[in-house]
Design a protein around this motif. Structure first.
Motif, short mmCIF file in Angstrom:
data_model
loop_
_atom_site.label_atom_id
_atom_site.label_comp_id
_atom_site.label_asym_id
_atom_site.label_seq_id
_atom_site.Cartn_x
_atom_site.Cartn_y
_atom_site.Cartn_z
N UNK A 44 -45.92 -1.86 77.94
CA UNK A 44 -44.88 -2.87 77.83
C UNK A 44 -43.72 -2.27 77.04
N UNK A 45 -42.51 -2.41 77.57
CA UNK A 45 -41.33 -1.94 76.83
C UNK A 45 -40.75 -3.12 76.05
N UNK A 46 -40.91 -3.07 74.73
CA UNK A 46 -40.39 -4.13 73.87
C UNK A 46 -39.03 -3.68 73.32
N UNK A 47 -38.00 -4.45 73.65
CA UNK A 47 -36.64 -4.09 73.24
C UNK A 47 -36.17 -5.05 72.16
N UNK A 48 -35.90 -4.51 71.00
CA UNK A 48 -35.39 -5.33 69.89
C UNK A 48 -33.88 -5.23 69.80
N UNK A 49 -33.25 -6.32 69.40
CA UNK A 49 -31.80 -6.32 69.21
C UNK A 49 -31.51 -6.16 67.72
N UNK A 50 -30.90 -5.03 67.39
CA UNK A 50 -30.59 -4.72 65.99
C UNK A 50 -29.37 -5.52 65.53
N UNK A 51 -29.26 -5.86 64.25
CA UNK A 51 -30.26 -5.55 63.24
C UNK A 51 -31.31 -6.67 63.10
N UNK A 52 -30.94 -7.85 63.53
CA UNK A 52 -31.72 -9.03 63.17
C UNK A 52 -33.17 -9.02 63.59
N UNK A 53 -33.49 -8.37 64.72
CA UNK A 53 -34.84 -8.49 65.27
C UNK A 53 -35.85 -7.53 64.64
N UNK A 54 -35.41 -6.70 63.69
CA UNK A 54 -36.31 -5.61 63.27
C UNK A 54 -37.60 -6.11 62.64
N UNK A 108 -34.11 -12.24 67.04
CA UNK A 108 -34.35 -13.10 65.88
C UNK A 108 -34.09 -14.57 66.20
N UNK A 109 -32.92 -14.86 66.79
CA UNK A 109 -32.55 -16.26 66.98
C UNK A 109 -31.65 -16.41 68.21
N UNK A 110 -31.85 -17.47 68.96
CA UNK A 110 -30.95 -17.83 70.05
C UNK A 110 -30.13 -19.01 69.58
N UNK A 111 -28.82 -18.85 69.60
CA UNK A 111 -27.93 -19.91 69.13
C UNK A 111 -27.08 -20.37 70.33
N UNK A 112 -25.89 -19.87 70.50
CA UNK A 112 -25.13 -20.19 71.72
C UNK A 112 -25.87 -19.69 72.96
N UNK A 113 -26.57 -18.62 72.80
CA UNK A 113 -27.30 -18.03 73.92
C UNK A 113 -26.51 -16.98 74.67
N UNK A 114 -25.29 -16.76 74.26
CA UNK A 114 -24.40 -15.88 75.03
C UNK A 114 -24.78 -14.41 74.90
N UNK A 115 -25.21 -14.02 73.72
CA UNK A 115 -25.60 -12.62 73.51
C UNK A 115 -26.83 -12.28 74.36
N UNK A 116 -27.81 -13.16 74.33
CA UNK A 116 -29.02 -12.92 75.10
C UNK A 116 -28.73 -12.99 76.60
N UNK A 117 -27.87 -13.93 77.01
CA UNK A 117 -27.53 -14.03 78.43
C UNK A 117 -26.89 -12.73 78.90
N UNK A 118 -26.03 -12.18 78.08
CA UNK A 118 -25.37 -10.92 78.43
C UNK A 118 -26.39 -9.79 78.56
N UNK A 119 -27.29 -9.69 77.58
CA UNK A 119 -28.28 -8.61 77.61
C UNK A 119 -29.23 -8.77 78.79
N UNK A 120 -29.64 -10.00 79.09
CA UNK A 120 -30.54 -10.21 80.22
C UNK A 120 -29.89 -9.74 81.52
N UNK A 121 -28.63 -10.09 81.70
CA UNK A 121 -27.91 -9.66 82.90
C UNK A 121 -27.82 -8.13 82.95
#
Ligand code: IMP
Ligand code: MG
Length: 185
Positions: A44-54, A108-121
């Motif tokens: 499984x490739x686990x991808x963390x988003x720095x810095x918050x997810x460390x 770490x956290x989903x707020x607006x969701x825009x950062x995660x939406x961008x990364x998922x795409x």
């Protein structure tokens, strides 16, 4: 100044003990979901988003009974307050191959969701075999785009949280629990 002297400004939302129990539960759920999909040569490739997810990523992977590889990205996002859009710059790119891999993003956290939406795409375009999302905290009140959160540690409505990787002006990331700021620091 000792960090402990600043703690009166923080109110505990989730204690280190609660987080430990919840992340262990998440680890068991993820292990069950992936155990028949992976092999030692197909981790499984686990991808963390720095810095918050460390910190969340470090705890989560230690609760997985699975073959795992780790990678990180670092994103900087400038949000347009009037539209559901965001300009994201990748400050550190992936180093591992995504194509054909089972990928789990840890944030770490989903707020607006825009950062995660961008990364998922961004990741979808690389054609992973599967793509799922794990967040320590799902903060719901300000969500602007729907994002498929597959594994959620805790859900809160609102409030600015720190600790467990989450910062306020780069402070408090190292605190073991999750806290809300009572007064702006
Ligand atoms: P968004 O979902 O696009 O708004 O981006 C989420 C990012 O905003 C997270 O990765 C955090 O860096 C930051 N963030 C959102 N809410 C909080 C919070 O309560 N505390 C600390 N950082 C936060
Ligand atoms: Mg972040």
């Amino acid at each position: 100044m000792a960090i402990s002297s600043q703690l009166p400004a923080l109110e505990t939302v989730f204690s280190p003990q609660e987080i430990g129990v919840r992340v262990a539960e998440m680890g068991r759920a993820i292990t069950l979901d992936y155990q028949d999909l992976l092999a030692p040569e197909e981790p499984l490739l686990v991808i963390g988003i720095l810095n918050g997810a460390f910190i969340f990523l470090a705890d989560l992977v230690r609760n997985l009974d699975l073959p795992v590889q780790i990678d990180f990205v670092r994103l900087s996002s400038y949000q347009n307050q009037t539209e559901a859009s965001t300009h994201v710059v990748m400050l550190k790119n992936l180093e591992k191959e995504v194509k054909g891999r089972h990928v789990l993003v840890a944030e770490d956290i989903a707020d607006y969701g825009l950062t995660l939406a961008w990364l998922l795409e961004h990741l979808r375009r690389k054609k992973p075999a599967s793509l799922k999302l794990a967040v320590a905290v799902n903060k719901t009140a300000r969500r602007r785009v729907e994002i498929p959160l597959d594994y959620i540690g805790f859900t809160v409505e609102d409030g600015f949280l720190v600790g467990y990787g989450l910062d306020y002006a780069e402070k408090y990331r190292q605190l073991p629990g999750i806290y809300v700021l009572k007064t702006p620091q």
